[in-house]
Design a protein around this motif. Sequence first.
Motif, PDB file in Angstrom:
ATOM      1  N   ILE A  32      94.919 226.042  12.654  1.00 13.31           N
ATOM      2  CA  ILE A  32      95.751 224.844  12.553  1.00 13.31           C
ATOM      3  C   ILE A  32      94.884 223.595  12.735  1.00 13.31           C
ATOM      4  N   PRO A  33      95.340 222.437  12.222  1.00 13.86           N
ATOM      5  CA  PRO A  33      94.626 221.182  12.460  1.00 13.86           C
ATOM      6  C   PRO A  33      94.930 220.652  13.860  1.00 13.86           C
ATOM      7  N   THR A  34      94.059 219.791  14.346  1.00 11.05           N
ATOM      8  CA  THR A  34      94.266 219.163  15.659  1.00 11.05           C
ATOM      9  C   THR A  34      95.610 218.468  15.739  1.00 11.05           C
ATOM     10  N   SER A  35      96.066 217.906  14.631  1.00  2.00           N
ATOM     11  CA  SER A  35      97.337 217.176  14.612  1.00  2.00           C
ATOM     12  C   SER A  35      98.519 218.052  14.986  1.00  2.00           C
ATOM     13  N   GLU A  36      98.372 219.366  14.842  1.00  2.00           N
ATOM     14  CA  GLU A  36      99.463 220.284  15.200  1.00  2.00           C
ATOM     15  C   GLU A  36      99.326 220.812  16.629  1.00  2.00           C
TER      16      GLU A  36
END
Length: 293
Positions: free
Chosen positions: A247-251
């Motif tokens: 997953i990306p950091t934003s998630e």
Amino acid sequence: MQGKTLLLGTTGQLGQAVQRAFSQAGKELVKELVTVGRDRCDFTQPDQIRQLVRNLQPQSIINCAAYTAVDRAESEPQLATTINATAPQILAEEAEQVGATLVHFSTDYVFDGHHHLPYTETDPPNPLGQYGKSKREGEQAILATCSQSLILRTSWVYGAYGHGNFVKTMLRLGKEREKLRVVEDQIGTPTWTGDLAALVTQLPPDFTGLYHYSNSGVASWYDFAVAIFAEARNLGLSFPLQQIIPIPTSEYPTAAQRPAYSVLSSQSLIQALDHIPPHWRSSLQKMLKNYFS
């Protein structure tokens, strides 16, 4: 390390690893080692630090004590600064007074992560969070105060001892869940405390300055997680875990912002000591084998 050595932070994962490395290195080193944990030296109490060094008069001080709760530091900035900056400054002052060499550990989180090449010692720090800021302040205080100091910046530290490192957290969650979501867009280098500790026991007595040291190679947290379970299963362990999802950091929002890229170049130390750090994957294998044996 030569002569009487004071090891601070012996209840933490790095401090315990250093203590073990001294034991494995031989009796001569061990008999000169004085180990002190939080119960004997509270880093929020300056007088305890000063009195300890003045009473002991060590030739070397190895400081493994630190405030390492990256997210909690955002709500406890003063405590992080006290432990990571003020206490090391006092250690540096006392080391200078008694003529001791001070070995101190810092972090890749002093950088903002905007690079795309490994950070060198000459790259300007720009920490994103309170943890990184407090560690940078500690670096500056030591370098300005103690003429015989060595600061080793390292990254993504894990080991068999202590609590809360990434490897132990993953192994625990892998026993509890069928799926794990792990950040894939933060890049760094996992570093085993066993390698850091072994390096410390081999340091020449006059080796000072600011250096980077991590295991070699590059990984994301997702890569690291996948490797942990692959190596653990190779050792015969089983887990209900079925899937690791990148997953990306934003998630995965956290209180503290992490650098997106914090790979450290160990080239200066390699050239100075002719010591090549092991690859992170081989060190992970060794750590897990020792941990489960």
